[in-house]
Design a protein around this motif. Structure first.
Motif, PDB file in Angstrom:
ATOM      1  N   ASP A  48       0.808  -1.218   0.000  1.00 19.60           N
ATOM      2  CA  ASP A  48       0.000   0.000   0.000  1.00 19.60           C
ATOM      3  C   ASP A  48       0.842   1.268   0.000  1.00 19.60           C
ATOM      4  N   LEU A  49       0.226   2.340  -0.491  1.00 21.62           N
ATOM      5  CA  LEU A  49       0.757   3.693  -0.353  1.00 21.62           C
ATOM      6  C   LEU A  49      -0.010   4.372   0.770  1.00 21.62           C
ATOM      7  N   LEU A  50       0.719   4.903   1.737  1.00 19.83           N
ATOM      8  CA  LEU A  50       0.128   5.462   2.960  1.00 19.83           C
ATOM      9  C   LEU A  50       0.434   6.947   3.066  1.00 19.83           C
ATOM     10  N   LEU A  51      -0.606   7.743   3.328  1.00 16.44           N
ATOM     11  CA  LEU A  51      -0.466   9.183   3.558  1.00 16.44           C
ATOM     12  C   LEU A  51      -0.701   9.474   5.029  1.00 16.44           C
ATOM     13  N   ASP A  52       0.230  10.210   5.660  1.00 18.85           N
ATOM     14  CA  ASP A  52       0.064  10.619   7.054  1.00 18.85           C
ATOM     15  C   ASP A  52      -0.048  12.135   7.107  1.00 18.85           C
ATOM     16  N   ILE A  53      -1.205  12.634   7.542  1.00 17.00           N
ATOM     17  CA  ILE A  53      -1.498  14.059   7.577  1.00 17.00           C
ATOM     18  C   ILE A  53      -1.177  14.617   8.964  1.00 17.00           C
ATOM     19  N   GLY A  54      -0.446  15.719   9.018  1.00 18.53           N
ATOM     20  CA  GLY A  54      -0.034  16.275  10.309  1.00 18.53           C
ATOM     21  C   GLY A  54       1.027  15.420  10.948  1.00 18.53           C
ATOM     22  N   THR A  55       2.033  15.068  10.190  1.00 19.37           N
ATOM     23  CA  THR A  55       3.014  14.069  10.605  1.00 19.37           C
ATOM     24  C   THR A  55       3.977  14.554  11.674  1.00 19.37           C
ATOM     25  N   GLY A  56       4.045  15.880  11.894  1.00 25.37           N
ATOM     26  CA  GLY A  56       4.937  16.414  12.923  1.00 25.37           C
ATOM     27  C   GLY A  56       6.390  16.095  12.618  1.00 25.37           C
ATOM     28  N   GLY A  57       7.114  15.610  13.632  1.00 28.14           N
ATOM     29  CA  GLY A  57       8.525  15.262  13.465  1.00 28.14           C
ATOM     30  C   GLY A  57       8.745  13.917  12.820  1.00 28.14           C
ATOM     31  N   GLY A  58       7.663  13.214  12.496  1.00 33.31           N
ATOM     32  CA  GLY A  58       7.763  11.975  11.737  1.00 33.31           C
ATOM     33  C   GLY A  58       8.118  10.727  12.511  1.00 33.31           C
ATOM     34  N   ALA A 121      -4.923   6.412   4.530  1.00 36.41           N
ATOM     35  CA  ALA A 121      -4.549   7.744   5.010  1.00 36.41           C
ATOM     36  C   ALA A 121      -4.780   7.795   6.510  1.00 36.41           C
ATOM     37  N   SER A 122      -3.887   8.479   7.209  1.00 39.87           N
ATOM     38  CA  SER A 122      -3.997   8.612   8.663  1.00 39.87           C
ATOM     39  C   SER A 122      -3.821  10.062   9.060  1.00 39.87           C
ATOM     40  N   CYS A 123      -4.393  10.411  10.194  1.00 41.35           N
ATOM     41  CA  CYS A 123      -4.290  11.783  10.699  1.00 41.35           C
ATOM     42  C   CYS A 123      -4.457  11.743  12.205  1.00 41.35           C
ATOM     43  N   ARG A 124      -3.408  12.074  12.937  1.00 37.44           N
ATOM     44  CA  ARG A 124      -3.473  12.060  14.398  1.00 37.44           C
ATOM     45  C   ARG A 124      -3.302  13.471  14.941  1.00 37.44           C
ATOM     46  N   HIS A 125      -4.332  13.958  15.620  1.00 38.82           N
ATOM     47  CA  HIS A 125      -4.297  15.239  16.319  1.00 38.82           C
ATOM     48  C   HIS A 125      -3.979  16.395  15.380  1.00 38.82           C
ATOM     49  N   SER A 126      -4.548  16.364  14.190  1.00 36.32           N
ATOM     50  CA  SER A 126      -4.308  17.428  13.225  1.00 36.32           C
ATOM     51  C   SER A 126      -5.579  17.681  12.434  1.00 36.32           C
ATOM     52  N   VAL A 127      -5.654  18.837  11.805  1.00 34.98           N
ATOM     53  CA  VAL A 127      -6.808  19.155  10.965  1.00 34.98           C
ATOM     54  C   VAL A 127      -6.689  18.420   9.632  1.00 34.98           C
TER      55      VAL A 127
END
Length: 255
Positions: A48-58, A121-127
């Motif tokens: 899979d191709l995964l997008l992480d939104i609001g990744t911060g410091g990674g 796609a994932s998004c943790r604690h971000s808009v």
């Protein structure tokens, strides 16, 4: 996810200051109902191709890089992306997984990717923008988001008389996310919540958190903030540390 006050300016400042690096902060918590990025792994195949939104410091997504064919982390703050790229360089020197990861400065409201590009796609604690996430996800793709609930750090908000979610009805944020996802076209929308106690080892750890997050908006700009902080530490000291709560909700949705 609807934005409140000027998050862009706030997070860019934080990114310049510390790159969203909380690694030195000492905090323990009761066991939550889930680990967000473990849930992301569960929904991701190695092809899979995964997008992480609001990744911060990674740091979080780098720890799961081996579970995706390609992982792209984006963040609004260039300072955080700079930190993520430094962390990627360190990871690449000790593991082959670094070649699977890219970090890019990008606005979540305007994702610069082709239609149906990602599987997860994932998004943790971000808009995030539900419509944009829907657009870039492939058919049958999965989106996971974890957000801070209204009653998170409740005793802190009560002590300071203000908080990032003050005045918002309990459950409203979850319902707003659910509606935005449904409106964008997502199906199989499922939600869960947890509320656990957490303990900060020293006043400096909690102070660092308040200075680098919007838990108490404009913390330190009010003349009474320092005295309020000192009183809070005294009132909520526990043998495990300074006691507050961590409240989160998670939503998974399928395209």
């Amino acid at each position: 996810m609807t934005k409140k006050w000027d998050y862009e300016a706030f997070y860019e400042r934080v990114g310049r200051q510390n790159g969203w690096d909380f690694s030195t902060m000492k905090v323990v918590s009761d066991t939550p109902a889930w680990d967000f990025y473990q849930e992301v792994i569960r929904c991701t195949q190695t092809s899979d191709l995964l997008l992480d939104i609001g990744t911060g410091g990674g740091e979080a997504v780098l720890s799961i890089a081996e579970h995706a064919h390609l992982l792209v982390g984006i963040d609004l703050a260039q300072g955080m992306i700079d930190t993520a790229r430094r962390n990627l360089k360190k990871a690449a020197s000790s593991s082959a997984n670094g070649s699977k990861v890219r970090f890019v400065q990008m606005d979540a409201d305007h994702l610069q990717f082709p239609n149906e590009f990602f599987n997860t796609a994932s998004c943790r604690h971000s808009v995030f923008s539900a419509s944009e996430v829907y657009r870039v996800l492939a058919e049958d793709g999965i989106f996971l988001t974890q957000q801070v609930s209204e009653h998170d750090k409740l005793n802190i908000a009560q002590a300071f008389g203000r908080g990032q979610h003050s005045g918002i009805k309990p459950g409203a944020l979850l319902e707003r996310c659910r509606q935005e996802l449904a409106h964008a076209g997502f199906r199989q929308i499922e939600a869960c919540e947890y509320n656990v106690m957490e303990y900060y080892a020293a006043p400096e750890d909690l102070l660092f958190l308040l200075m680098h997050t919007p838990i108490v908006p404009h913390f330190g700009e009010h003349t009474s903030d320092l005295e309020t902080f000192k009183q809070f530490v005294q009132d909520h000291w526990h043998e495990k540390g300074i006691r507050t709560n961590s409240a989160r909700f998670m939503i998974t949705a399928r395209k």
